[in-house]
Design a protein around this motif. Structure first.
Motif, PDB file in Angstrom:
ATOM      1  N   GLU A   1      19.088 -27.389 -17.549  1.00  0.00           N
ATOM      2  CA  GLU A   1      19.011 -26.324 -18.547  1.00  0.00           C
ATOM      3  C   GLU A   1      17.716 -26.389 -19.348  1.00  0.00           C
ATOM      4  OE1 GLU A   1      21.784 -24.208 -21.983  1.00  0.00           O
ATOM      5  OE2 GLU A   1      22.416 -26.070 -21.022  1.00  0.00           O
ATOM      6  N   ALA A   2      17.192 -27.605 -19.588  1.00  0.00           N
ATOM      7  CA  ALA A   2      15.954 -27.738 -20.357  1.00  0.00           C
ATOM      8  C   ALA A   2      14.797 -27.065 -19.637  1.00  0.00           C
ATOM      9  CB  ALA A   2      15.641 -29.213 -20.601  1.00  0.00           C
ATOM     10  N   ALA A   3      14.680 -27.316 -18.342  1.00  0.00           N
ATOM     11  CA  ALA A   3      13.604 -26.701 -17.572  1.00  0.00           C
ATOM     12  C   ALA A   3      13.763 -25.189 -17.526  1.00  0.00           C
ATOM     13  CB  ALA A   3      13.581 -27.277 -16.160  1.00  0.00           C
ATOM     14  N   ALA A   4      14.981 -24.718 -17.397  1.00  0.00           N
ATOM     15  CA  ALA A   4      15.223 -23.287 -17.329  1.00  0.00           C
ATOM     16  C   ALA A   4      14.861 -22.594 -18.637  1.00  0.00           C
ATOM     17  CB  ALA A   4      16.688 -23.019 -16.989  1.00  0.00           C
ATOM     18  N   ALA A   5      15.014 -23.316 -19.758  1.00  0.00           N
ATOM     19  CA  ALA A   5      14.705 -22.729 -21.065  1.00  0.00           C
ATOM     20  C   ALA A   5      13.302 -23.058 -21.521  1.00  0.00           C
ATOM     21  CB  ALA A   5      15.715 -23.227 -22.099  1.00  0.00           C
ATOM     22  N   ALA A   6      12.498 -23.688 -20.658  1.00  0.00           N
ATOM     23  CA  ALA A   6      11.135 -24.108 -21.001  1.00  0.00           C
ATOM     24  C   ALA A   6      11.143 -25.065 -22.188  1.00  0.00           C
ATOM     25  CB  ALA A   6      10.248 -22.903 -21.294  1.00  0.00           C
ATOM     26  N   ALA A   7      12.208 -25.835 -22.308  1.00  0.00           N
ATOM     27  CA  ALA A   7      12.353 -26.788 -23.401  1.00  0.00           C
ATOM     28  C   ALA A   7      12.007 -28.187 -22.920  1.00  0.00           C
ATOM     29  CB  ALA A   7      13.764 -26.761 -23.963  1.00  0.00           C
ATOM     30  N   GLN A   8      11.634 -29.042 -23.851  1.00  0.00           N
ATOM     31  CA  GLN A   8      11.348 -30.427 -23.514  1.00  0.00           C
ATOM     32  C   GLN A   8      12.633 -31.223 -23.330  1.00  0.00           C
ATOM     33  OE1 GLN A   8       9.076 -32.493 -26.508  1.00  0.00           O
ATOM     34  NE2 GLN A   8       8.284 -33.984 -25.054  1.00  0.00           N
ATOM     35  N   GLU A   9      13.592 -30.986 -24.228  1.00  0.00           N
ATOM     36  CA  GLU A   9      14.878 -31.659 -24.159  1.00  0.00           C
ATOM     37  C   GLU A   9      15.985 -30.707 -24.599  1.00  0.00           C
ATOM     38  OE1 GLU A   9      13.602 -36.278 -25.303  1.00  0.00           O
ATOM     39  OE2 GLU A   9      14.348 -34.908 -26.845  1.00  0.00           O
ATOM     40  N   VAL A  10      17.194 -30.972 -24.114  1.00  0.00           N
ATOM     41  CA  VAL A  10      18.386 -30.257 -24.576  1.00  0.00           C
ATOM     42  C   VAL A  10      19.396 -31.307 -25.015  1.00  0.00           C
ATOM     43  CG1 VAL A  10      20.279 -28.712 -23.980  1.00  0.00           C
ATOM     44  CG2 VAL A  10      18.009 -28.298 -23.038  1.00  0.00           C
ATOM     45  N   TRP A  11      19.951 -31.106 -26.206  1.00  0.00           N
ATOM     46  CA  TRP A  11      20.937 -32.035 -26.745  1.00  0.00           C
ATOM     47  C   TRP A  11      22.220 -31.289 -27.033  1.00  0.00           C
ATOM     48  CZ3 TRP A  11      20.010 -37.312 -27.656  1.00  0.00           C
ATOM     49  CH2 TRP A  11      18.687 -37.721 -27.433  1.00  0.00           C
TER      50      TRP A  11
END
Length: 271
Positions: free
Chosen positions: A223-233
């Motif tokens: 999900e992090a890559a899909a949202a262009a995020a570094q991390e998902v918590w």
């Protein structure tokens, strides 16, 4: 205390990093006024700072913030919206940096002497105050620290109860006095905070005093890559019924997701 955390998550839920207009106002005070944030220290400190600034700027209440190490900078999401923060509100935050458990106990005990008592007490990194500094980084917690955790937790709760009475006697709308503290689990890497709590004796003690838990677990899916995020918590707000809760009322259970981006911005989403 969960009312302020929920306000934080709602406030910083914009993808642009700008604070949302809280036209509906802050949620009513929670009956669970003591909350423990369990998870990675870097992230939990950011959550605590967001709580402090939001409480002081948005709600106008006084905050006492205790940490062993000095705060070097505010989270980027706060820096981005600094122009909209109430500077007078930020002056309501008092930072203190006790180095030892004994110093922390003394400073918390002295809060009742303040002419302007805080409505929010924040302790960053309980584990740092409770961990044996002599035993070394691999020794974990020594046998006496369970009693130290109970002593510190009891003092925090007693202080908050006393300050709540003071605020109510003064007719202050800032009552009750809330507590939020963070704790880093002493567990193997990769083990989820929710699953490991039963094996940590210090956390078992803390859970007897803190009415609610805010657990931070890293989501290692795609999900992090899909949202262009570094991390998902994943953020879990949980708590058992307090004595003041309605008999048929549900226990606290809420889940959020936190996206952290390479530029330092943070975005919360309710699941």
């Amino acid at each position: 205390m969960t009312d302020i955390l929920t306000l934080v998550f709602r406030t910083f839920s914009s993808q642009t990093g700008q604070k949302q207009d809280l036209s509906v106002g802050p949620p009513p005070p929670s009956l669970r006024c003591t909350t423990l944030v369990v998870g990675e220290h870097r992230l939990s400190r950011s959550v605590l700072l967001l709580a402090a600034v939001t409480a002081a700027s948005e709600l106008g209440i006084r905050v006492s913030f205790f940490a062993q190490t000095r705060i070097q900078s505010l989270p980027v999401c706060l820096q981005r919206c600094s122009a909209t923060l109430n500077p007078e509100g930020l002056k309501k935050i008092a930072f203190s940096y006790p180095r030892t458990l004994e110093e922390l106990l003394q400073q918390v005990a002295s809060l009742h002497e303040s002419p302007s008592p805080p409505s929010l007490i924040i302790v960053d990194g309980l584990d740092g105050f409770l961990r044996d500094p002599v035993a070394g980084s691999h020794a974990g917690f020594h046998s006496g620290e369970e009693s130290c955790a109970a002593h510190l937790s009891a003092l925090l709760c007693d202080t908050a109860a006393f300050l709540t009475e003071v605020l109510e006697q003064r007719g202050s709308s800032s009552a009750p006095c809330r507590i939020i503290a963070s704790f880093l689990l002493n567990v193997d890497s990769g083990q989820e905070s929710r699953d490991s709590s039963a094996t940590d004796p210090i956390l078992v003690v803390l859970d007897r005093y803190f009415q609610a838990r805010c657990t931070l677990d890293q989501d290692r899916s795609y999900e992090a890559a899909a949202a262009a995020a570094q991390e998902v918590w994943r953020i879990y707000l949980s708590g058992t019924k307090s004595p003041e809760d309605c008999e048929d009322g549900p226990a606290l259970a809420q889940e959020w997701k936190l996206f952290t981006f390479p530029d330092g911005l943070m975005e919360f989403k309710l699941v």
